[in-house]
Design a protein around this motif. Structure first.
Motif, PDB file in Angstrom:
ATOM      1  N   VAL A   1      44.182  43.878  42.785  1.00 57.07           N
ATOM      2  CA  VAL A   1      43.167  43.820  43.675  1.00 57.07           C
ATOM      3  C   VAL A   1      43.359  42.916  44.936  1.00 57.07           C
ATOM      4  N   LEU A   2      43.670  43.317  46.007  1.00 57.29           N
ATOM      5  CA  LEU A   2      44.013  42.386  47.320  1.00 57.29           C
ATOM      6  C   LEU A   2      42.537  42.406  48.113  1.00 57.29           C
ATOM      7  N   TYR A   3      41.718  41.375  47.880  1.00 51.91           N
ATOM      8  CA  TYR A   3      40.541  41.128  48.176  1.00 51.91           C
ATOM      9  C   TYR A   3      40.322  40.124  49.454  1.00 51.91           C
ATOM     10  N   ASP A   4      41.509  39.345  49.606  1.00 57.11           N
ATOM     11  CA  ASP A   4      41.366  38.297  50.541  1.00 57.11           C
ATOM     12  C   ASP A   4      42.793  38.096  50.791  1.00 57.11           C
ATOM     13  N   SER A   5      43.217  38.079  52.140  1.00 60.99           N
ATOM     14  CA  SER A   5      44.661  37.894  52.654  1.00 60.99           C
ATOM     15  C   SER A   5      45.119  36.691  52.490  1.00 60.99           C
ATOM     16  N   VAL A   6      44.303  35.467  52.197  1.00 61.19           N
ATOM     17  CA  VAL A   6      44.864  34.087  51.872  1.00 61.19           C
ATOM     18  C   VAL A   6      44.720  33.839  50.329  1.00 61.19           C
ATOM     19  N   LYS A   7      44.146  34.599  49.634  1.00 59.42           N
ATOM     20  CA  LYS A   7      43.853  34.291  48.150  1.00 59.42           C
ATOM     21  C   LYS A   7      44.732  34.922  47.300  1.00 59.42           C
ATOM     22  N   ARG A   8      45.027  34.594  46.054  1.00 56.75           N
ATOM     23  CA  ARG A   8      45.883  35.505  45.189  1.00 56.75           C
ATOM     24  C   ARG A   8      44.730  36.337  44.687  1.00 56.75           C
ATOM     25  N   PRO A   9      45.612  37.452  44.521  1.00 57.70           N
ATOM     26  CA  PRO A   9      44.813  38.685  44.029  1.00 57.70           C
ATOM     27  C   PRO A   9      44.633  38.635  42.697  1.00 57.70           C
ATOM     28  N   VAL A  10      43.570  39.556  42.374  1.00 51.74           N
ATOM     29  CA  VAL A  10      43.140  39.938  40.847  1.00 51.74           C
ATOM     30  C   VAL A  10      44.069  40.797  40.262  1.00 51.74           C
ATOM     31  N   ARG A  11      44.807  40.902  39.259  1.00 52.24           N
ATOM     32  CA  ARG A  11      45.572  41.550  38.338  1.00 52.24           C
ATOM     33  C   ARG A  11      44.984  42.150  37.307  1.00 52.24           C
TER      34      ARG A  11
END
Length: 188
Positions: A55-65
Motif C-alpha cells: 500500500v503506497l499511501y504517501d510518496s515520502v513514507k514507507r508503504p504498508v506491506r
C-alpha cells in the motif's frame, strides 16, 4: 525498523486482492487514494493467488506491506516462534489466563493462513494507523482471525485485548534473534 503484526486465520477462504484494495479505498483513510503493488504467487494469476500487497499511501513514507502465508510449514514455524516468545513472558497461572492462553495457542496452531502486516511504526501517519486498525479488524472478522502483536498480546476481531503478554523487565525482543518482529498495535 519494521514492525510485524499477524492475523492468524481459522478460515481457509482466500480473499481477493480487489476485496482488500476496495476495503482500503472505501475507508477514505487518505486524502488521495493510495497506489497498490501486487505480487502474485504465480504469473498471470487470479486475484486470489496474491502473495503480497504493498500500500503506497504517501510518496515520502514507507508503504504498508500485506503478506499472506498459506504454506502450512511456514505457519507452523511462526507458531513455534510465538510459543517460544510466550515462554519468556510473565505468566500468572490464574484459571482465566490459562484458558485464554490455551485458546490463543489452539487458534494459532490450527490457522489455515496468516496475514502479516509490516509497518514503519515511527513514520506511519495517523491515517495509516487508522487504516491498519480497520484492516486488521476486517481481516480478523472475515477470516475468523486472532491478531497477534508481539510484546502486547492477542487481540480479537474488535481489537480488544484477549491475552496480554508481559515480558520480564530484563528481557527485550533484541534477545530473540529468531523472531525479527517487534511490532505493536496502535488502537484508536
Amino acid at each position: 525498523m519494521s514492525y510485524f503484526l499477524r492475523v492468524f486465520c481459522q478460515d481457509s477462504k482466500l480473499l481477493k486482492t480487489d476485496e482488500i484494495i476496495d476495503f482500503i479505498n472505501q475507508g477514505y483513510f487518505f486524502e488521495q487514494l493510495p497506489d497498490f503493488k501486487i505480487k502474485n504467487t504465480i504469473a498471470n494469476a487470479e486475484e486470489i493467488n496474491w502473495e503480497t500487497i504493498t500500500v503506497l499511501y504517501d510518496s515520502v513514507k514507507r508503504p504498508v506491506r500485506i503478506e499472506r502465508i498459506i504454506n502450512t510449514e511456514l505457519i507452523q514455524q511462526d507458531v513455534l516462534q510465538i510459543i517460544n516468545h510466550l515462554k519468556g513472558s510473565n505468566f500468572n497461572p490464574q484459571p482465566d489466563l490459562i484458558y485464554k492462553l490455551a485458546t490463543s495457542i489452539y487458534k494459532l496452531a490450527t490457522s489455515k493462513q496468516v496475514i502479516v502486516l509490516e509497518v514503519d511504526p515511527v513514520g506511519l501517519t495517523d491515517a495509516g494507523w487508522e487504516m491498519l486498525d480497520c484492516l486488521q479488524s476486517y481481516l480478523a472478522k472475515n477470516l475468523s482471525g486472532l491478531i497477534y502483536a508481539p510484546d502486547q498480546g492477542f487481540f480479537d476481531s474488535n481489537l480488544k485485548l484477549f491475552y496480554d503478554i508481559i515480558l520480564p523487565t530484563n528481557q527485550t525482543n533484541q534477545n530473540m534473534t529468531s523472531l525479527p518482529e517487534t511490532g505493536f498495535l496502535k488502537l484508536s
